[in-house]
Design a protein around this motif. Structure first.
Motif, PDB file in Angstrom:
ATOM      1  N   ASN A 239      -4.384 -28.074  -8.591  1.00  0.00           N
ATOM      2  CA  ASN A 239      -3.654 -26.930  -9.137  1.00  0.00           C
ATOM      3  C   ASN A 239      -3.957 -26.843 -10.636  1.00  0.00           C
ATOM      4  O   ASN A 239      -3.172 -27.309 -11.469  1.00  0.00           O
ATOM      5  N   VAL A 240      -5.086 -26.250 -10.971  1.00  0.00           N
ATOM      6  CA  VAL A 240      -5.605 -26.324 -12.343  1.00  0.00           C
ATOM      7  C   VAL A 240      -4.649 -25.711 -13.364  1.00  0.00           C
ATOM      8  O   VAL A 240      -4.344 -26.320 -14.391  1.00  0.00           O
ATOM      9  N   ALA A 241      -4.166 -24.500 -13.098  1.00  0.00           N
ATOM     10  CA  ALA A 241      -3.299 -23.826 -14.072  1.00  0.00           C
ATOM     11  C   ALA A 241      -2.034 -24.638 -14.340  1.00  0.00           C
ATOM     12  O   ALA A 241      -1.591 -24.767 -15.490  1.00  0.00           O
ATOM     13  N   SER A 242      -1.444 -25.203 -13.291  1.00  0.00           N
ATOM     14  CA  SER A 242      -0.230 -26.005 -13.471  1.00  0.00           C
ATOM     15  C   SER A 242      -0.533 -27.308 -14.200  1.00  0.00           C
ATOM     16  O   SER A 242       0.284 -27.782 -14.995  1.00  0.00           O
ATOM     17  N   ILE A 243      -1.692 -27.895 -13.929  1.00  0.00           N
ATOM     18  CA  ILE A 243      -2.080 -29.119 -14.641  1.00  0.00           C
ATOM     19  C   ILE A 243      -2.263 -28.816 -16.127  1.00  0.00           C
ATOM     20  O   ILE A 243      -1.849 -29.600 -16.994  1.00  0.00           O
ATOM     21  N   VAL A 244      -2.844 -27.665 -16.441  1.00  0.00           N
ATOM     22  CA  VAL A 244      -3.003 -27.244 -17.842  1.00  0.00           C
ATOM     23  C   VAL A 244      -1.632 -27.065 -18.492  1.00  0.00           C
ATOM     24  O   VAL A 244      -1.392 -27.498 -19.623  1.00  0.00           O
ATOM     25  N   GLY A 245      -0.701 -26.426 -17.763  1.00  0.00           N
ATOM     26  CA  GLY A 245       0.652 -26.261 -18.287  1.00  0.00           C
ATOM     27  C   GLY A 245       1.364 -27.594 -18.470  1.00  0.00           C
ATOM     28  O   GLY A 245       2.062 -27.810 -19.465  1.00  0.00           O
ATOM     29  N   PHE A 246       1.179 -28.479 -17.514  1.00  0.00           N
ATOM     30  CA  PHE A 246       1.747 -29.829 -17.572  1.00  0.00           C
ATOM     31  C   PHE A 246       1.225 -30.549 -18.810  1.00  0.00           C
ATOM     32  O   PHE A 246       1.993 -31.183 -19.559  1.00  0.00           O
ATOM     33  N   HIS A 247      -0.069 -30.428 -19.049  1.00  0.00           N
ATOM     34  CA  HIS A 247      -0.705 -31.048 -20.210  1.00  0.00           C
ATOM     35  C   HIS A 247      -0.030 -30.584 -21.502  1.00  0.00           C
ATOM     36  O   HIS A 247       0.351 -31.400 -22.361  1.00  0.00           O
ATOM     37  N   GLU A 248       0.191 -29.280 -21.622  1.00  0.00           N
ATOM     38  CA  GLU A 248       0.820 -28.743 -22.834  1.00  0.00           C
ATOM     39  C   GLU A 248       2.262 -29.238 -22.954  1.00  0.00           C
ATOM     40  O   GLU A 248       2.732 -29.563 -24.051  1.00  0.00           O
ATOM     41  N   ALA A 249       2.962 -29.310 -21.829  1.00  0.00           N
ATOM     42  CA  ALA A 249       4.348 -29.798 -21.846  1.00  0.00           C
ATOM     43  C   ALA A 249       4.411 -31.255 -22.307  1.00  0.00           C
ATOM     44  O   ALA A 249       5.347 -31.648 -23.028  1.00  0.00           O
ATOM     45  N   VAL A 250       3.435 -32.048 -21.908  1.00  0.00           N
ATOM     46  CA  VAL A 250       3.378 -33.457 -22.337  1.00  0.00           C
ATOM     47  C   VAL A 250       3.154 -33.537 -23.848  1.00  0.00           C
ATOM     48  O   VAL A 250       3.793 -34.334 -24.540  1.00  0.00           O
ATOM     49  N   LEU A 251       2.270 -32.693 -24.361  1.00  0.00           N
ATOM     50  CA  LEU A 251       2.019 -32.663 -25.810  1.00  0.00           C
ATOM     51  C   LEU A 251       3.292 -32.280 -26.568  1.00  0.00           C
ATOM     52  O   LEU A 251       3.637 -32.901 -27.575  1.00  0.00           O
ATOM     53  N   ILE A 252       4.002 -31.269 -26.060  1.00  0.00           N
ATOM     54  CA  ILE A 252       5.230 -30.810 -26.716  1.00  0.00           C
ATOM     55  C   ILE A 252       6.299 -31.895 -26.681  1.00  0.00           C
ATOM     56  O   ILE A 252       6.995 -32.136 -27.671  1.00  0.00           O
ATOM     57  N   SER A 253       6.440 -32.561 -25.529  1.00  0.00           N
ATOM     58  CA  SER A 253       7.495 -33.567 -25.379  1.00  0.00           C
ATOM     59  C   SER A 253       7.293 -34.754 -26.318  1.00  0.00           C
ATOM     60  O   SER A 253       8.253 -35.440 -26.676  1.00  0.00           O
ATOM     61  N   ALA A 254       6.031 -34.986 -26.689  1.00  0.00           N
ATOM     62  CA  ALA A 254       5.735 -36.121 -27.573  1.00  0.00           C
ATOM     63  C   ALA A 254       6.011 -35.800 -29.039  1.00  0.00           C
ATOM     64  O   ALA A 254       6.099 -36.705 -29.877  1.00  0.00           O
ATOM     65  N   GLU A 255       6.139 -34.497 -29.355  1.00  0.00           N
ATOM     66  CA  GLU A 255       6.355 -34.100 -30.739  1.00  0.00           C
ATOM     67  C   GLU A 255       7.780 -34.469 -31.179  1.00  0.00           C
ATOM     68  O   GLU A 255       8.754 -34.122 -30.520  1.00  0.00           O
ATOM     69  N   GLU A 256       7.897 -35.158 -32.275  1.00  0.00           N
ATOM     70  CA  GLU A 256       9.199 -35.493 -32.863  1.00  0.00           C
ATOM     71  C   GLU A 256      10.133 -36.126 -31.835  1.00  0.00           C
ATOM     72  O   GLU A 256      11.309 -35.748 -31.726  1.00  0.00           O
ATOM     73  N   LEU A 257       9.625 -37.097 -31.080  1.00  0.00           N
ATOM     74  CA  LEU A 257      10.411 -37.718 -30.010  1.00  0.00           C
ATOM     75  C   LEU A 257      11.689 -38.363 -30.539  1.00  0.00           C
ATOM     76  O   LEU A 257      12.778 -38.162 -29.982  1.00  0.00           O
ATOM     77  N   SER A 258      11.580 -39.112 -31.620  1.00  0.00           N
ATOM     78  CA  SER A 258      12.756 -39.796 -32.175  1.00  0.00           C
ATOM     79  C   SER A 258      13.779 -38.788 -32.678  1.00  0.00           C
ATOM     80  O   SER A 258      14.992 -38.954 -32.466  1.00  0.00           O
TER      81      SER A 258
END
Length: 380
Positions: A239-258
């Protein structure tokens, strides 16, 4: 009236950046990742980039990430895949009484298939005892599955201690990290985790996509058959489009985690403080000390959960009584039963509030004050 969404533990809204990336992928990257021409190679490259980032987020290798349709499939793949692959070494599995139904129901099915499953109890904060787990371990134990953080009450389990206990045992260690991924720092090597489940829709990504981390040396019998995708472990065109979206969500979730964790913990303190200011009688289900930062589960003595949910919804506040996967069920929460017993009043008066990236302090204050008013009215 502004509607306030405080049910992020059930699912999260997709982040605008995620939708933007997915739309671009659907427009531009439509090739089959298994095709050798340029369109296929472009799709494969997007998947490879996502796999690399997801592996890095938990300290794993790229080859150890298996894309799935979500957390349920990842949990099922871990339990059934290990059970089938290692049954020659034994048929004993250990889990806990407060797992997500994707694990519990898989355990019930495995029992019907001839496996023996031990369901560990928890204390009143929702934590399993490492000592009890040690006592339950046997020579023929092949798998231990303990969730990272509970989806209903937010309790974090002693994952590192469990991993240390199992380090020299044949049992593989699986953790359902669906609720913890994106808000907790997770390192599979530091915690000696062999398998770990994640889904995208809990971190502002799309529904229907997740991954299972499986350590390189773990044998995993496939659950579906067809092509050779995911290194022959999970057949089906990706599911390429969803994997791409998942990838972006992972990048966002890592931003300013603390910073995000501190903000969510602040929301909990603000909510509790407002209830105290209004002299509301309540009790915390779980613990603030060992807890996911975005989940707050409270018991309101003298109220009824269905009345509370309806009244809060009429006030524009969306919350939950626990797991979204049992929505509409009149059965009491199995998590609260395990924590407090079948006769506890908390089974019928507990509400879960859960926060997300777009939650504001103003929304928390209004939600707490509305909750206080509703509780006061219902108890008259």
């Amino acid at each position: 009236m502004e509607r306030i969404y405080l049910d992020h533990a059930a699912t999260t809204p997709m982040h605008p950046r995620v939708m933007e990336k997915m739309l671009a992928a659907m427009n531009e990257t439509f090739g089959n990742p298994s095709s050798i021409h340029s369109f296929g190679r472009e799709a494969r490259h997007r998947i490879d980039l996502a796999r690399e980032r997801m592996a890095k987020s938990i300290g794993a290798k790229e080859v150890e990430i298996i894309f799935t349709s979500g957390g349920t499939e990842a949990d099922n793949m871990a339990l059934f895949g290990v059970a089938e692959s290692y049954q020659a070494n034994g048929k004993h599995i250990i889990t806990s009484q407060i797992e997500h139904h994707a694990v519990l129901h898989a355990g019930h099915k495995l029992e019907k298939m001839g496996y023996e499953v031990t369901y560990l109890p928890v204390d009143e904060t929702g934590r399993v005892s490492v000592a009890e787990l040690k006592n339950a371990l046997r020579e023929d134990t092949i798998l231990v599955s303990i969730m990272y953080g509970n989806n209903e009450v937010g309790t974090l389990q002693p994952i590192a201690e469990i991993g240390e206990l199992l380090k020299d045992h044949q049992a593989k260690f699986h953790t359902d990290a669906v609720q913890a991924y994106g808000v907790e720092k997770i390192d599979v090597n530091e915690c000696n985790i062999d398998l770990l489940s994640v889904t995208a829709h809990k971190i502002n990504g799309p529904k229907g996509i997740g991954f299972l981390y499986a350590r390189e040396n773990v044998k995993l019998a496939p659950r579906q058959f067809g092509g050779e995708q995911e290194r022959k472990r999970r057949a089906g065109t990706e599911n390429v489009a969803s994997i791409v979206g998942f990838h972006e969500a992972v990048l966002i979730s890592a931003e300013e985690l603390s910073e995000k964790r501190n903000r969510y913990m602040g929301f909990k303190e603000t909510f509790i403080q407002k209830l105290r200011e209004h002299r509301i009688d309540f009790a915390l289900n779980g613990t603030l000390e060992h807890s996911l930062p975005h989940v707050l589960n409270l018991s309101f003595p003298g109220t009824n959960v269905e009345q509370m949910l309806v009244n809060l919804d009429l006030a524009g506040i969306a919350v939950s009584s626990g797991s979204a996967c049992t929505a509409g069920s009149i059965e009491p929460s199995h998590v609260l039963v395990a924590m407090f017993g079948k006769g506890s009043e908390r089974l019928i008066n507990s509400i879960r509030f859960s926060f997300g990236y777009d939650t504001t302090t103003e929304q928390i204050v209004r939600a707490a004050e509305e909750t206080a008013r509703i509780v006061t009215r219902l108890k008259k």
